[in-house]
Design an enzyme around this catalytic site. Sequence first.
Site, PDB file in Angstrom:
ATOM      1  N   GLY A  12       5.435  12.867  -2.289  1.00  0.00           N
ATOM      2  CA  GLY A  12       5.894  11.943  -1.062  1.00  0.00           C
ATOM      3  C   GLY A  12       4.950  11.950   0.055  1.00  0.00           C
ATOM      4  N   SER A  13       3.911  12.056  -0.268  1.00  0.00           N
ATOM      5  CA  SER A  13       3.174  12.059   1.208  1.00  0.00           C
ATOM      6  C   SER A  13       3.069  10.507   1.885  1.00  0.00           C
ATOM      7  CB  SER A  13       1.601  12.195   0.794  1.00  0.00           C
ATOM      8  OG  SER A  13       1.060  11.273   0.120  1.00  0.00           O
ATOM      9  N   ASN A  14       3.342   9.551   1.056  1.00  0.00           N
ATOM     10  CA  ASN A  14       3.364   8.050   1.391  1.00  0.00           C
ATOM     11  C   ASN A  14       4.853   8.130   2.171  1.00  0.00           C
ATOM     12  OD1 ASN A  14       1.217   6.283   0.736  1.00  0.00           O
ATOM     13  ND2 ASN A  14       1.426   7.218  -1.062  1.00  0.00           N
ATOM     14  N   LEU A  85       7.763   6.394 -10.822  1.00  0.00           N
ATOM     15  CA  LEU A  85       7.407   6.411 -11.885  1.00  0.00           C
ATOM     16  C   LEU A  85       7.849   5.586 -13.141  1.00  0.00           C
ATOM     17  CD1 LEU A  85       5.158   9.580 -12.337  1.00  0.00           C
ATOM     18  CD2 LEU A  85       4.400   7.324 -11.339  1.00  0.00           C
ATOM     19  N   ASN A 102       5.978  -2.330  -3.506  1.00  0.00           N
ATOM     20  CA  ASN A 102       5.250  -1.014  -4.419  1.00  0.00           C
ATOM     21  C   ASN A 102       4.099  -0.939  -3.783  1.00  0.00           C
ATOM     22  OD1 ASN A 102       5.268   0.982  -6.674  1.00  0.00           O
ATOM     23  ND2 ASN A 102       3.865  -0.586  -7.463  1.00  0.00           N
ATOM     24  N   HIS A 104       0.298   0.457  -5.124  1.00  0.00           N
ATOM     25  CA  HIS A 104      -0.590   0.714  -6.439  1.00  0.00           C
ATOM     26  C   HIS A 104      -1.818   1.250  -5.928  1.00  0.00           C
ATOM     27  CE1 HIS A 104      -1.452   0.889 -10.632  1.00  0.00           C
ATOM     28  NE2 HIS A 104      -2.348   0.245 -10.323  1.00  0.00           N
ATOM     29  N   ASP A 145       3.455  -3.742 -12.004  1.00  0.00           N
ATOM     30  CA  ASP A 145       2.482  -4.071 -11.279  1.00  0.00           C
ATOM     31  C   ASP A 145       1.997  -5.555 -10.944  1.00  0.00           C
ATOM     32  OD1 ASP A 145       1.039  -0.869 -12.306  1.00  0.00           O
ATOM     33  OD2 ASP A 145       2.224  -1.348 -10.631  1.00  0.00           O
TER      34      ASP A 145
HETATM   35  C1  GRF Z   1       0.364   7.162  -4.612  1.00  0.00           C
HETATM   36  O1  GRF Z   1      -0.936   7.123  -5.061  1.00  0.00           O
HETATM   37  C2  GRF Z   1       0.835   5.765  -4.873  1.00  0.00           C
HETATM   38  O2  GRF Z   1      -0.301   4.727  -4.822  1.00  0.00           O
HETATM   39  C3  GRF Z   1       1.288   5.915  -6.241  1.00  0.00           C
HETATM   40  O3  GRF Z   1       1.980   6.975  -6.497  1.00  0.00           O
HETATM   41  C4  GRF Z   1       1.135   7.914  -5.451  1.00  0.00           C
HETATM   42  C5  GRF Z   1       2.327   8.644  -4.526  1.00  0.00           C
HETATM   43  O4  GRF Z   1       1.695   9.723  -4.068  1.00  0.00           O
HETATM   44  N1  GRF Z   1       2.263   4.698  -6.690  1.00  0.00           N
HETATM   45  P1  GRF Z   1       2.748  10.629  -2.952  1.00  0.00           P
HETATM   46  O5  GRF Z   1       3.851  11.056  -3.900  1.00  0.00           O
HETATM   47  O6  GRF Z   1       3.333   9.404  -1.902  1.00  0.00           O
HETATM   48  O7  GRF Z   1       1.956  11.466  -2.308  1.00  0.00           O
END
Ligand code: GRF
Length: 193
Positions: A12-14, A85, A102, A104, A145
């Site tokens: 969940g870093s994003n 996923l 999304n 990618h 995608d």
């Molecule tokens: C990211 O690399 C994103 O591009 C992919 O899944 C990863 C999620 O990373 N779809 P995080 O859980 O947000 O750290």
Amino acid sequence: MNSLAIFASGAGSNAQKIIERFQSHDAIKVALVVSNKSNAGVLNIAEKAAIPTMLIERDQFFRGDGYIPSLKEYKIDWIILAGFLWKVPDMLINAYRGKIINIHPALLPNYGGKGMYGDFVHEAVIAAKENRSGITIHFVDEHYDHGDIIFQAHCDINESDNAALLASKIHRLEHEHFGRVIEETILGGSGIK
Ligand code: GRF
């Protein structure tokens, strides 16, 4: 107010960056965090930010109501996939057509599709001796995608780079751009450069 639901399966870093960006935003808020993994780090991130969470089950997601009634209860306008996923079922795509974004970790249309996630992507890019990779932020449609590309950013690959180093370069790009591109897409029309 534009309410977002972030769907994530992992660390969940994003999601963290997106939550931080919209924490006190006047037009966009993260109203819900959804995961298919009860131990996903993203659920802890949401709880720390006092954002409601929803754990989804395979049957209800793919063969039931797709959690659409629950999303409507939270008045969700946009769905953000940040490392989610599972493939989004058609009924959810229809309910939120043009409103699912999304990210990618490669330069679509290359290195995308089923099974292409996380280090599998970076290993494939390195094995193909590419000299650059990057991120793709795109609308989600019925194919993996595949939806219209909103934004891409690139990074160089050095010969000595391994998958872990490339992953760190990609994560840096994601954290730098995803929140801003979401905001531009929602508020500024297309957001397409
Ligand atoms: C990211 O690399 C994103 O591009 C992919 O899944 C990863 C999620 O990373 N779809 P995080 O859980 O947000 O750290």
